[in-house]
Design a protein around this motif. Structure first.
Motif, mmCIF file in Angstrom:
data_model
loop_
_atom_site.group_PDB
_atom_site.id
_atom_site.type_symbol
_atom_site.label_atom_id
_atom_site.label_comp_id
_atom_site.label_asym_id
_atom_site.label_seq_id
_atom_site.Cartn_x
_atom_site.Cartn_y
_atom_site.Cartn_z
ATOM 1 N N GLY A 18 -21.751 -0.460 -2.002
ATOM 2 C CA GLY A 18 -21.785 0.973 -2.282
ATOM 3 C C GLY A 18 -21.302 1.817 -1.118
ATOM 4 O O GLY A 18 -20.403 2.656 -1.288
ATOM 5 N N PRO A 19 -21.868 1.630 0.081
ATOM 6 C CA PRO A 19 -21.379 2.417 1.218
ATOM 7 C C PRO A 19 -19.914 2.149 1.562
ATOM 8 O O PRO A 19 -19.189 3.070 1.942
ATOM 9 N N THR A 20 -19.468 0.915 1.398
ATOM 10 C CA THR A 20 -18.062 0.607 1.640
ATOM 11 C C THR A 20 -17.178 1.332 0.635
ATOM 12 O O THR A 20 -16.140 1.894 0.995
ATOM 13 N N ALA A 21 -17.589 1.341 -0.623
ATOM 14 C CA ALA A 21 -16.837 2.063 -1.650
ATOM 15 C C ALA A 21 -16.826 3.561 -1.365
ATOM 16 O O ALA A 21 -15.807 4.224 -1.578
ATOM 17 N N LEU A 22 -17.931 4.085 -0.880
ATOM 18 C CA LEU A 22 -18.014 5.513 -0.571
ATOM 19 C C LEU A 22 -17.047 5.892 0.549
ATOM 20 O O LEU A 22 -16.316 6.885 0.453
ATOM 21 N N VAL A 23 -16.998 5.104 1.599
ATOM 22 C CA VAL A 23 -16.100 5.386 2.724
ATOM 23 C C VAL A 23 -14.642 5.239 2.293
ATOM 24 O O VAL A 23 -13.804 6.103 2.589
ATOM 25 N N LEU A 24 -14.327 4.156 1.581
ATOM 26 C CA LEU A 24 -12.952 3.970 1.125
ATOM 27 C C LEU A 24 -12.539 5.049 0.120
ATOM 28 O O LEU A 24 -11.394 5.503 0.122
ATOM 29 N N GLY A 25 -13.462 5.467 -0.739
ATOM 30 C CA GLY A 25 -13.167 6.540 -1.689
ATOM 31 C C GLY A 25 -12.886 7.859 -0.988
ATOM 32 O O GLY A 25 -11.985 8.599 -1.374
ATOM 33 N N ALA A 26 -13.666 8.152 0.033
ATOM 34 C CA ALA A 26 -13.427 9.382 0.801
ATOM 35 C C ALA A 26 -12.081 9.327 1.515
ATOM 36 O O ALA A 26 -11.338 10.314 1.532
ATOM 37 N N LEU A 27 -11.741 8.174 2.088
ATOM 38 C CA LEU A 27 -10.435 8.033 2.735
ATOM 39 C C LEU A 27 -9.303 8.165 1.728
ATOM 40 O O LEU A 27 -8.265 8.757 2.021
ATOM 41 N N SER A 28 -9.500 7.648 0.548
ATOM 42 C CA SER A 28 -8.474 7.746 -0.483
ATOM 43 C C SER A 28 -8.298 9.188 -0.947
ATOM 44 O O SER A 28 -7.175 9.658 -1.110
ATOM 45 N N ALA A 29 -9.401 9.875 -1.183
ATOM 46 C CA ALA A 29 -9.320 11.260 -1.648
ATOM 47 C C ALA A 29 -8.711 12.165 -0.583
ATOM 48 O O ALA A 29 -7.897 13.044 -0.892
ATOM 49 N N LEU A 30 -9.072 11.966 0.667
ATOM 50 C CA LEU A 30 -8.507 12.783 1.742
ATOM 51 C C LEU A 30 -7.077 12.374 2.068
ATOM 52 O O LEU A 30 -6.267 13.211 2.448
ATOM 53 N N GLY A 31 -6.782 11.095 1.932
ATOM 54 C CA GLY A 31 -5.437 10.617 2.227
ATOM 55 C C GLY A 31 -4.392 11.124 1.266
ATOM 56 O O GLY A 31 -3.212 11.233 1.602
ATOM 57 N N TRP A 33 -4.174 14.143 0.155
ATOM 58 C CA TRP A 33 -3.750 15.468 0.608
ATOM 59 C C TRP A 33 -3.138 15.439 1.999
ATOM 60 O O TRP A 33 -2.486 16.392 2.400
ATOM 61 N N ALA A 34 -3.314 14.351 2.726
ATOM 62 C CA ALA A 34 -2.706 14.226 4.045
ATOM 63 C C ALA A 34 -1.387 13.452 3.973
ATOM 64 O O ALA A 34 -0.807 13.124 4.994
ATOM 65 N N PHE A 35 -0.948 13.135 2.756
ATOM 66 C CA PHE A 35 0.299 12.414 2.503
ATOM 67 C C PHE A 35 0.325 11.030 3.157
ATOM 68 O O PHE A 35 1.322 10.624 3.727
ATOM 69 N N LEU A 36 -0.773 10.334 3.060
ATOM 70 C CA LEU A 36 -0.863 8.940 3.506
ATOM 71 C C LEU A 36 -0.864 8.045 2.266
ATOM 72 O O LEU A 36 -1.828 7.361 1.960
ATOM 73 N N PHE A 37 0.232 8.080 1.524
ATOM 74 C CA PHE A 37 0.279 7.459 0.205
ATOM 75 C C PHE A 37 -0.058 5.974 0.175
ATOM 76 O O PHE A 37 -0.863 5.555 -0.647
ATOM 77 N N PRO A 38 0.544 5.137 1.023
ATOM 78 C CA PRO A 38 0.219 3.704 0.902
ATOM 79 C C PRO A 38 -1.254 3.410 1.175
ATOM 80 O O PRO A 38 -1.869 2.603 0.484
ATOM 81 N N TRP A 39 -1.822 4.085 2.154
ATOM 82 C CA TRP A 39 -3.233 3.852 2.486
ATOM 83 C C TRP A 39 -4.144 4.437 1.430
ATOM 84 O O TRP A 39 -5.219 3.907 1.158
ATOM 85 N N ALA A 76 -11.323 6.650 -7.553
ATOM 86 C CA ALA A 76 -10.510 6.905 -8.741
ATOM 87 C C ALA A 76 -9.778 8.233 -8.620
ATOM 88 O O ALA A 76 -8.604 8.338 -8.998
ATOM 89 N N ALA A 77 -10.444 9.240 -8.080
ATOM 90 C CA ALA A 77 -9.798 10.546 -7.901
ATOM 91 C C ALA A 77 -8.636 10.445 -6.917
ATOM 92 O O ALA A 77 -7.551 10.996 -7.155
ATOM 93 N N GLY A 78 -8.845 9.740 -5.822
ATOM 94 C CA GLY A 78 -7.765 9.559 -4.852
ATOM 95 C C GLY A 78 -6.626 8.742 -5.409
ATOM 96 O O GLY A 78 -5.447 9.044 -5.183
ATOM 97 N N LEU A 79 -6.945 7.695 -6.152
ATOM 98 C CA LEU A 79 -5.916 6.845 -6.736
ATOM 99 C C LEU A 79 -5.113 7.592 -7.793
ATOM 100 O O LEU A 79 -3.876 7.558 -7.788
ATOM 101 N N VAL A 80 -5.796 8.302 -8.671
ATOM 102 C CA VAL A 80 -5.104 9.073 -9.714
ATOM 103 C C VAL A 80 -4.304 10.213 -9.096
ATOM 104 O O VAL A 80 -3.172 10.489 -9.521
ATOM 105 N N GLY A 81 -4.856 10.864 -8.090
ATOM 106 C CA GLY A 81 -4.127 11.946 -7.426
ATOM 107 C C GLY A 81 -2.855 11.464 -6.755
ATOM 108 O O GLY A 81 -1.800 12.104 -6.862
#
Length: 90
Positions: A18-31, A33-39, A76-81
């Motif tokens: 759960g905590p790992t998913a939370l951190v990776l999800g936050a990085l994905s959602a923020l990434g 908007w920061a144009f870090l597409f592959p990550w 999912a939000a970061g991936l879809v975005g």
């Protein structure tokens, strides 16, 4: 050694999903908007996977449900975005 060495319900590696998913999800959602597409894509896919596994284990008593759900939603939000932004470019 006076104590026992048997593992408890909270000693499993499933509690870290759960905590790992939370951190990776936050990085994905923020990434996104920061144009870090592959990550963003990689972190989003891993967050959804780890979040789904975390929810499975949380139903069985190992780990917390809210961190797994939050990580899955953010991933999912970061991936879809990211996929939507890349799709719009082509």
């Amino acid at each position: 050694m006076a104590g026992t060495t048997t593992s408890g319900a909270s000693d499993t590696p499933a509690t870290a999903l759960g905590p790992t998913a939370l951190v990776l999800g936050a990085l994905s959602a923020l990434g996104t908007w920061a144009f870090l597409f592959p990550w963003s894509v990689l972190a989003g896919a891993l967050a959804v996977t780890f979040g789904a596994l975390g929810m499975h284990h949380a139903r069985r008593g190992a780990g917390r449900m809210w961190t797994s759900v939050a990580g899955t939603v953010l991933g999912a939000a970061g991936l879809v975005g990211t996929v939507t932004l890349l799709w719009a470019m082509f």
